[in-house]
Design an enzyme around this catalytic site. Structure first.
Site, PDB file in Angstrom:
ATOM      1  N   ARG A  73       0.830  -1.211   0.000  1.00  0.00           N
ATOM      2  CA  ARG A  73       0.000   0.000   0.000  1.00  0.00           C
ATOM      3  C   ARG A  73       0.865   1.262   0.000  1.00  0.00           C
ATOM      4  O   ARG A  73       0.557   2.250  -0.673  1.00  0.00           O
ATOM      5  CB  ARG A  73      -0.920  -0.023   1.222  1.00  0.00           C
ATOM      6  CG  ARG A  73      -1.932   1.109   1.279  1.00  0.00           C
ATOM      7  CD  ARG A  73      -3.037   0.779   2.252  1.00  0.00           C
ATOM      8  NE  ARG A  73      -3.920   1.910   2.452  1.00  0.00           N
ATOM      9  CZ  ARG A  73      -3.945   2.662   3.545  1.00  0.00           C
ATOM     10  NH1 ARG A  73      -3.119   2.402   4.545  1.00  0.00           N
ATOM     11  NH2 ARG A  73      -4.782   3.680   3.642  1.00  0.00           N
ATOM     12  N   HIS A  77       0.597   4.208  -2.756  1.00  0.00           N
ATOM     13  CA  HIS A  77       0.322   5.596  -2.375  1.00  0.00           C
ATOM     14  C   HIS A  77       1.480   6.516  -2.741  1.00  0.00           C
ATOM     15  O   HIS A  77       1.262   7.702  -3.057  1.00  0.00           O
ATOM     16  CB  HIS A  77       0.029   5.675  -0.877  1.00  0.00           C
ATOM     17  CG  HIS A  77      -1.343   5.210  -0.518  1.00  0.00           C
ATOM     18  ND1 HIS A  77      -2.062   5.731   0.539  1.00  0.00           N
ATOM     19  CD2 HIS A  77      -2.156   4.282  -1.089  1.00  0.00           C
ATOM     20  CE1 HIS A  77      -3.240   5.140   0.606  1.00  0.00           C
ATOM     21  NE2 HIS A  77      -3.310   4.254  -0.364  1.00  0.00           N
ATOM     22  N   ASN A 104      -3.302   8.493   4.237  1.00  0.00           N
ATOM     23  CA  ASN A 104      -2.015   7.896   4.613  1.00  0.00           C
ATOM     24  C   ASN A 104      -1.818   7.726   6.110  1.00  0.00           C
ATOM     25  O   ASN A 104      -0.778   7.214   6.541  1.00  0.00           O
ATOM     26  CB  ASN A 104      -0.870   8.758   4.060  1.00  0.00           C
ATOM     27  CG  ASN A 104      -0.743   8.659   2.552  1.00  0.00           C
ATOM     28  OD1 ASN A 104      -1.081   7.636   1.969  1.00  0.00           O
ATOM     29  ND2 ASN A 104      -0.278   9.722   1.923  1.00  0.00           N
ATOM     30  N   HIS A 203      -5.712  -6.188  -2.681  1.00  0.00           N
ATOM     31  CA  HIS A 203      -6.596  -6.252  -1.513  1.00  0.00           C
ATOM     32  C   HIS A 203      -6.787  -7.684  -1.022  1.00  0.00           C
ATOM     33  O   HIS A 203      -7.577  -7.920  -0.105  1.00  0.00           O
ATOM     34  CB  HIS A 203      -7.958  -5.643  -1.848  1.00  0.00           C
ATOM     35  CG  HIS A 203      -7.942  -4.149  -1.845  1.00  0.00           C
ATOM     36  ND1 HIS A 203      -9.051  -3.380  -2.124  1.00  0.00           N
ATOM     37  CD2 HIS A 203      -6.942  -3.262  -1.595  1.00  0.00           C
ATOM     38  CE1 HIS A 203      -8.736  -2.092  -2.045  1.00  0.00           C
ATOM     39  NE2 HIS A 203      -7.455  -2.003  -1.724  1.00  0.00           N
TER      40      HIS A 203
END
Length: 342
Positions: A73, A77, A104, A203
């Site tokens: 992740r 990001h 975040n 995911h």
């Protein structure tokens, strides 16, 4: 009426042509940026860099398997804001940095990135970028369960010097996004529909915060009916999530309650996400919406096969790792990952 229809058709043709130009421009820019990346970039300047990074990351993941989802992740990001330049690692200084933006705040593992950085600095100071360390940490943490690298990481990125919470808010796709919005988000980064669906498969590991999807579980249509559920959810899965997220029914702002995104397999990187999705067990709106587009839904069917998913994932994450990279003389090699060089 007919004249209006003709005008509308002309507008659609112009819009379609504009989209083609945008995609062509994005592809050209991405190719130019990626030209500075290559496999084994540190082979001569710091030959043990990747070995050191893997050793530190594997040692950490062995004691905390949830780090794999955290690093994956973090990489996503980072790349979606200003490109893959480690701007997500910078602490707030003269302005509020990306890591302090709402999307975040639940990122973790920064201390492990700093540990890797310190280790490679001892081996060869001022050579290995924090941006490359983030890319390697994502690959190595996810690969730990297989004891082999699942995809190739091209290196040669350099570190950015700017980090803005507002840019993070604007560029990171929201879990409430619909399919057209997600596709536009990915297109803006030079990625396509296949990349959107494939990378959503990340995911398959990690957890979701109830406050990011509880609106699907309670009073979905806003008619003050607590049992009103998003009809796109599998009823039994909806009941499971309601039981896990009951606190959010009373306090929608509660962000402390979490649920595994792939119950029973939340630390295993596999294709089970797509099996769940096909069964209407996608946790977020951004998951469920993949079934609303025929092309995306067809890909979901194919990606249920573990081999097909892993084969496609390595290609899509390689493309993601090329977004907006700084190479050559651009940017810098930070001494510490959380601050720009003075």
């Amino acid at each position: 009426m007919q004249g209006g229809a003709n005008n509308k058709g002309l507008v659609c043709l112009i819009a379609a042509a504009a989209v083609v130009l945008v995609f062509a421009g994005s592809s050209g820019i991405a190719a130019a940026q990626a030209a500075g990346l290559k496999k084994g970039f540190y082979k001569k300047s710091c030959p043990k860099a990747e070995e050191i990074a893997q050793r530190v990351v594997w040692n950490r993941v062995a004691g905390n398997p949830e780090l794999a989802a955290k690093f994956l992740r973090m990489f996503f990001h980072d790349c979606f804001v200003r490109g893959c330049d480690a701007s997500v690692l910078l602490d707030s200084a003269s302005n509020t940095a990306e890591k302090n933006a709402a999307p975040n705040l639940s990122l973790a593992g920064f201390e492990v990135i700093e540990e890797v950085k310190a280790a490679v600095e001892r081996e060869c100071a001022g050579v290995v970028s924090c941006a490359d360390i983030v890319a390697l940490a994502a690959r190595d943490s996810v690969s730990y369960q297989y004891r082999r690298s699942l995809w190739e990481v091209e290196t040669g990125r350099r570190d950015g010097t700017v980090s803005s919470d507002q840019e993070a808010l604007a560029d990171i796709p929201a879990p409430t996004s619909t399919f057209p919005i997600l596709l536009a988000n990915f297109s803006a980064k030079g990625l396509g529909l296949q990349d959107l669906v494939v990378l959503s498969g990340g995911h398959t590991i990690g957890i979701g915060h109830c406050n990011l999807f509880s609106s699907r579980l309670f009073n979905f249509t806003g008619k003050n009916n607590p049992s009103d559920v998003d009809p796109s959810l599998n009823p039994s899965y909806a009941r499971f999530l309601q039981g896990q997220c009951r606190r959010n029914q009373q306090d929608p702002n509660d962000n402390s309650t979490v649920v595994p995104m792939d119950p029973g397999s939340s630390v295993s990187f596999d294709s089970h996400y797509f099996v769940n999705l096909k069964a209407r067990q996608g946790m977020f709106t951004s998951d469920a919406t993949l079934l609303t587009d025929g092309r995306a839904a067809a890909l979901v069917d194919k990606l249920r096969d573990p081999g097909v998913f892993l084969d496609h994932f390595k290609n899509s994450i390689k493309r993601m790792g090329q977004i907006g990279v700084l190479t050559g003389a651009a940017g810098q090699i930070r001494k510490r990952c959380n601050a720009v060089n003075s």
